[in-house]
Write a protein that holds these residues in place. Structure first.
Motif, PDB file in Angstrom:
ATOM      1  N   ALA A  79     -13.414  -4.918  10.788  1.00 36.06           N
ATOM      2  CA  ALA A  79     -12.642  -4.941  11.646  1.00 36.06           C
ATOM      3  C   ALA A  79     -13.244  -4.427  13.400  1.00 36.06           C
ATOM      4  O   ALA A  79     -14.647  -4.037  13.602  1.00 36.06           O
ATOM      5  N   PRO A  80     -12.633  -4.269  14.233  1.00 35.84           N
ATOM      6  CA  PRO A  80     -13.330  -4.694  15.923  1.00 35.84           C
ATOM      7  C   PRO A  80     -13.741  -3.432  16.381  1.00 35.84           C
ATOM      8  O   PRO A  80     -13.705  -3.548  17.270  1.00 35.84           O
ATOM      9  N   ASP A  81     -12.915  -3.221  16.239  1.00 35.52           N
ATOM     10  CA  ASP A  81     -12.911  -1.653  16.709  1.00 35.52           C
ATOM     11  C   ASP A  81     -14.504  -0.649  16.985  1.00 35.52           C
ATOM     12  O   ASP A  81     -13.520  -0.534  17.700  1.00 35.52           O
ATOM     13  N   ARG A  82     -15.258  -0.535  16.412  1.00 36.75           N
ATOM     14  CA  ARG A  82     -16.163  -0.043  16.353  1.00 36.75           C
ATOM     15  C   ARG A  82     -17.301  -1.199  17.162  1.00 36.75           C
ATOM     16  O   ARG A  82     -17.433  -0.040  18.120  1.00 36.75           O
ATOM     17  N   ALA A  83     -16.481  -1.480  17.106  1.00 37.12           N
ATOM     18  CA  ALA A  83     -17.467  -2.760  18.244  1.00 37.12           C
ATOM     19  C   ALA A  83     -16.998  -2.722  19.858  1.00 37.12           C
ATOM     20  O   ALA A  83     -17.894  -2.832  20.345  1.00 37.12           O
ATOM     21  N   GLU A  84     -15.629  -2.737  19.597  1.00 35.08           N
ATOM     22  CA  GLU A  84     -14.756  -2.136  21.090  1.00 35.08           C
ATOM     23  C   GLU A  84     -15.552  -1.335  22.024  1.00 35.08           C
ATOM     24  O   GLU A  84     -15.141  -1.226  23.100  1.00 35.08           O
ATOM     25  N   GLU A  85     -15.371  -0.221  21.183  1.00 35.11           N
ATOM     26  CA  GLU A  85     -16.187   1.293  21.381  1.00 35.11           C
ATOM     27  C   GLU A  85     -17.487   0.867  22.016  1.00 35.11           C
ATOM     28  O   GLU A  85     -17.974   1.482  23.367  1.00 35.11           O
ATOM     29  N   ALA A  86     -18.147   0.469  21.760  1.00 34.31           N
ATOM     30  CA  ALA A  86     -19.601   0.552  21.146  1.00 34.31           C
ATOM     31  C   ALA A  86     -20.377  -1.268  22.680  1.00 34.31           C
ATOM     32  O   ALA A  86     -21.274  -0.670  23.105  1.00 34.31           O
ATOM     33  N   ALA A  87     -19.203  -1.823  22.851  1.00 33.94           N
ATOM     34  CA  ALA A  87     -19.242  -3.276  23.750  1.00 33.94           C
ATOM     35  C   ALA A  87     -19.870  -2.809  25.098  1.00 33.94           C
ATOM     36  O   ALA A  87     -21.011  -2.800  25.802  1.00 33.94           O
ATOM     37  N   PRO A  88     -19.079  -1.768  25.896  1.00 34.30           N
ATOM     38  CA  PRO A  88     -19.265  -1.105  27.625  1.00 34.30           C
ATOM     39  C   PRO A  88     -20.829  -0.641  27.298  1.00 34.30           C
ATOM     40  O   PRO A  88     -21.165  -0.753  28.507  1.00 34.30           O
ATOM     41  N   LYS A  89     -20.810   0.022  26.339  1.00 28.95           N
ATOM     42  CA  LYS A  89     -22.310   0.644  26.231  1.00 28.95           C
ATOM     43  C   LYS A  89     -23.208   0.247  25.867  1.00 28.95           C
ATOM     44  O   LYS A  89     -24.859   0.155  27.081  1.00 28.95           O
ATOM     45  N   LEU A  90     -23.640  -1.220  25.074  1.00 29.50           N
ATOM     46  CA  LEU A  90     -24.542  -1.917  25.328  1.00 29.50           C
ATOM     47  C   LEU A  90     -24.092  -2.612  26.697  1.00 29.50           C
ATOM     48  O   LEU A  90     -25.541  -2.936  26.943  1.00 29.50           O
ATOM     49  N   ARG A  91     -23.288  -3.437  26.892  1.00 36.37           N
ATOM     50  CA  ARG A  91     -23.481  -4.250  27.637  1.00 36.37           C
ATOM     51  C   ARG A  91     -24.102  -3.436  28.868  1.00 36.37           C
ATOM     52  O   ARG A  91     -24.920  -3.941  30.098  1.00 36.37           O
ATOM     53  N   ALA A  92     -23.741  -2.287  29.105  1.00 37.36           N
ATOM     54  CA  ALA A  92     -24.371  -1.509  31.031  1.00 37.36           C
ATOM     55  C   ALA A  92     -26.050  -0.735  30.168  1.00 37.36           C
ATOM     56  O   ALA A  92     -26.569  -0.898  31.492  1.00 37.36           O
ATOM     57  N   PHE A  93     -25.677  -1.000  29.221  1.00 37.30           N
ATOM     58  CA  PHE A  93     -27.764  -0.645  28.875  1.00 37.30           C
ATOM     59  C   PHE A  93     -27.943  -2.207  29.390  1.00 37.30           C
ATOM     60  O   PHE A  93     -29.287  -1.707  29.738  1.00 37.30           O
ATOM     61  N   MET A  94     -27.726  -3.273  28.659  1.00 39.80           N
ATOM     62  CA  MET A  94     -28.805  -4.052  28.928  1.00 39.80           C
ATOM     63  C   MET A  94     -28.709  -4.739  30.832  1.00 39.80           C
ATOM     64  O   MET A  94     -29.328  -5.070  30.893  1.00 39.80           O
ATOM     65  N   ARG A  95     -27.793  -4.578  31.067  1.00 41.37           N
ATOM     66  CA  ARG A  95     -27.515  -4.839  32.587  1.00 41.37           C
ATOM     67  C   ARG A  95     -29.242  -4.188  33.052  1.00 41.37           C
ATOM     68  O   ARG A  95     -29.040  -4.096  34.546  1.00 41.37           O
ATOM     69  N   GLU A  96     -28.283  -2.295  32.861  1.00 39.22           N
ATOM     70  CA  GLU A  96     -29.640  -1.486  33.638  1.00 39.22           C
ATOM     71  C   GLU A  96     -31.074  -2.108  33.198  1.00 39.22           C
ATOM     72  O   GLU A  96     -32.183  -1.378  34.335  1.00 39.22           O
ATOM     73  N   LEU A  97     -31.323  -2.590  32.075  1.00 41.86           N
ATOM     74  CA  LEU A  97     -32.449  -2.919  31.462  1.00 41.86           C
ATOM     75  C   LEU A  97     -33.041  -4.429  32.483  1.00 41.86           C
ATOM     76  O   LEU A  97     -34.015  -4.391  33.035  1.00 41.86           O
ATOM     77  N   ARG A  98     -31.653  -5.371  32.828  1.00 43.98           N
ATOM     78  CA  ARG A  98     -32.193  -6.710  33.511  1.00 43.98           C
ATOM     79  C   ARG A  98     -32.576  -5.779  35.336  1.00 43.98           C
ATOM     80  O   ARG A  98     -33.155  -6.530  35.750  1.00 43.98           O
ATOM     81  N   THR A  99     -31.697  -5.121  35.227  1.00 48.82           N
ATOM     82  CA  THR A  99     -32.129  -4.413  36.671  1.00 48.82           C
ATOM     83  C   THR A  99     -33.407  -3.881  36.636  1.00 48.82           C
ATOM     84  O   THR A  99     -34.313  -4.056  37.763  1.00 48.82           O
ATOM     85  N   ALA A 100     -33.706  -3.591  35.901  1.00 43.08           N
ATOM     86  CA  ALA A 100     -35.335  -2.407  35.945  1.00 43.08           C
ATOM     87  C   ALA A 100     -36.296  -3.651  35.125  1.00 43.08           C
ATOM     88  O   ALA A 100     -37.790  -3.067  35.964  1.00 43.08           O
ATOM     89  N   LYS A 101     -36.533  -4.441  34.900  1.00 44.50           N
ATOM     90  CA  LYS A 101     -37.015  -6.204  34.354  1.00 44.50           C
ATOM     91  C   LYS A 101     -36.654  -7.016  34.814  1.00 44.50           C
ATOM     92  O   LYS A 101     -35.998  -8.126  33.700  1.00 44.50           O
ATOM     93  N   PRO A 102     -36.378  -7.225  36.431  1.00 43.73           N
ATOM     94  CA  PRO A 102     -35.795  -8.599  36.157  1.00 43.73           C
ATOM     95  C   PRO A 102     -36.865  -9.806  35.730  1.00 43.73           C
ATOM     96  O   PRO A 102     -36.082 -11.463  35.723  1.00 43.73           O
ATOM     97  N   ALA A 103     -38.099  -9.707  35.621  1.00 40.38           N
ATOM     98  CA  ALA A 103     -38.520 -10.834  34.760  1.00 40.38           C
ATOM     99  C   ALA A 103     -39.055 -11.427  33.408  1.00 40.38           C
ATOM    100  O   ALA A 103     -39.162 -12.649  33.005  1.00 40.38           O
ATOM    101  N   ALA A 104     -38.264 -10.079  33.207  1.00 41.97           N
ATOM    102  CA  ALA A 104     -38.746 -10.572  31.689  1.00 41.97           C
ATOM    103  C   ALA A 104     -38.110 -11.267  30.937  1.00 41.97           C
ATOM    104  O   ALA A 104     -36.698 -11.492  31.403  1.00 41.97           O
ATOM    105  N   ARG A 105     -38.240 -11.487  29.452  1.00 44.95           N
ATOM    106  CA  ARG A 105     -37.303 -12.735  29.309  1.00 44.95           C
ATOM    107  C   ARG A 105     -36.912 -11.833  27.904  1.00 44.95           C
ATOM    108  O   ARG A 105     -37.637 -11.300  27.162  1.00 44.95           O
ATOM    109  N   ILE A 106     -35.675 -11.823  27.959  1.00 46.25           N
ATOM    110  CA  ILE A 106     -34.551 -10.530  26.968  1.00 46.25           C
ATOM    111  C   ILE A 106     -34.084 -11.095  26.119  1.00 46.25           C
ATOM    112  O   ILE A 106     -33.432 -11.937  26.200  1.00 46.25           O
ATOM    113  N   SER A 107     -34.005 -10.629  24.681  1.00 43.63           N
ATOM    114  CA  SER A 107     -33.216 -11.155  23.730  1.00 43.63           C
ATOM    115  C   SER A 107     -32.176 -10.680  23.357  1.00 43.63           C
ATOM    116  O   SER A 107     -33.260  -9.101  23.095  1.00 43.63           O
TER     117      SER A 107
END
Length: 319
Positions: free
Chosen positions: A174-202
């Motif tokens: 079921a997706p419930d745990r993923a729904e809880e996790a998604a905002p945290k992952l999204r925030a982390f990835m956006r902060e990572l992109r801000t801190a490393k704007p030129a990096a190739r991130i996968s």
């Protein structure tokens, strides 16, 4: 034509749970990990955004993470949790680097492998079910092997930033745990992109981690989203992820998860199942070869899956 009635789908879902149970570790380990007490992290350490990626700023961040781990180690020792205390003591090694740490409820952390400050390629690994501080070795080992394959100017981040479901549980279907996790992952990835704007991130998403990635994918500025060993993502196709990233998918021939029915069953109390198989041509991902390993072998040394995932992170076509 075979009829796929709701009752038939339910039987197949229950059968999948039995298949999972037959290969999974005992659930008592997962329950124990969540029950180990740990202190509340300092507010500044828990909520601070990622720093500028200079060596000095990162060293300061790693020092804060190490202090949080030592505090959790002391708590585990006082409570007689020798296994957790031993795991935490190993994490305080000065050669290991953590962007954040919270020892409560099984554990949340992000460990960095490689020199993040100078990295032009960054892989963020999202683990699946039953990953916690007591079972952290598989995530750590795979991340280290991936870094070795990537070579210079690369970094790997093992992101255990959510409460993973137990393998033997309806929560894993079921997706419930993923729904809880998604905002945290999204925030982390956006902060990572801000801190490393030129990096190739996968973004590398194993098993239930692919559900987390799918729920977080919309709008993320990443080059690739790699789904491996996935039972589904809760969406019908790659286009429904609403991402500009290239979506890749693979499953090894020895992975038991192929036997999990790729469907969604809407019950009065829950929706069970994770939907379309990401390696199905109808899903629309770029499918690549993974060899004949098992469900936990995608980042194993010498495996075809490890070589191909490293090639994708490097911007090369898989073998």
């Amino acid at each position: 034509m075979v009829s796929h009635s709701p009752g038939s789908r339910l039987r197949r879902t229950l059968l999948a749970s039995l298949v999972t149970a037959s290969v999974a570790v005992p659930v008592s380990g997962a329950a124990r990990a969540a029950a180990v007490p740990a202190p509340v992290p300092a507010a500044s350490a828990a909520s601070a955004p990622l720093p500028a990626m200079t060596p000095a700023a990162l060293d300061q961040r790693y020092t804060v993470g190490r202090a949080a781990i030592r505090a959790a180690e002391r708590t585990a020792t006082r409570n007689g949790d020798r296994w957790r205390a031993s795991m935490l003591h190993a994490m305080t090694d000065p050669t290991r680097n953590f962007l954040f740490f919270d020892g409560r409820d099984g554990g949340r952390t992000a460990e960095v492998f490689g020199e993040l400050s100078g990295a032009g390629r960054i892989a963020v690994v999202i683990p699946g079910a039953d990953t916690n501080l007591d079972k952290y070795g598989l995530l750590r080992g795979g991340s280290m092997r991936l870094l070795q394959m990537l070579g210079n100017r690369s970094a790997v981040i093992a992101w255990l930033g959510y409460r993973t479901p137990g393998t033997v549980s309806l929560e894993a279907m079921a997706p419930d745990r993923a729904e809880e996790a998604a905002p945290k992952l999204r925030a982390f990835m956006r902060e990572l992109r801000t801190a490393k704007p030129a990096a190739r991130i996968s973004l590398l998403c194993h098993s239930y981690g692919s559900v987390v990635c799918a729920r977080a994918a919309s709008g993320l500025d990443v080059a690739d989203i790699v789904l491996y060993g996935s039972a589904g993502t809760t969406v019908d196709n790659a286009a429904a992820l609403h991402t500009r990233a290239t979506v890749w998918a693979t499953r090894s021939t020895g992975d038991w998860i192929a036997g999990v029915p790729h469907t969604r069953l809407h019950l009065p109390f829950a929706t069970i199942g994770l939907g379309t198989d990401p390696v199905d041509p109808e899903f629309g991902a770029r499918v690549f070869a993974a060899g004949d390993g098992g469900h936990s072998d995608y980042l194993s040394a010498g495996s075809l899956s490890l070589r191909n995932i490293a090639r994708i992170v490097s911007g090369q076509a898989p073998l």
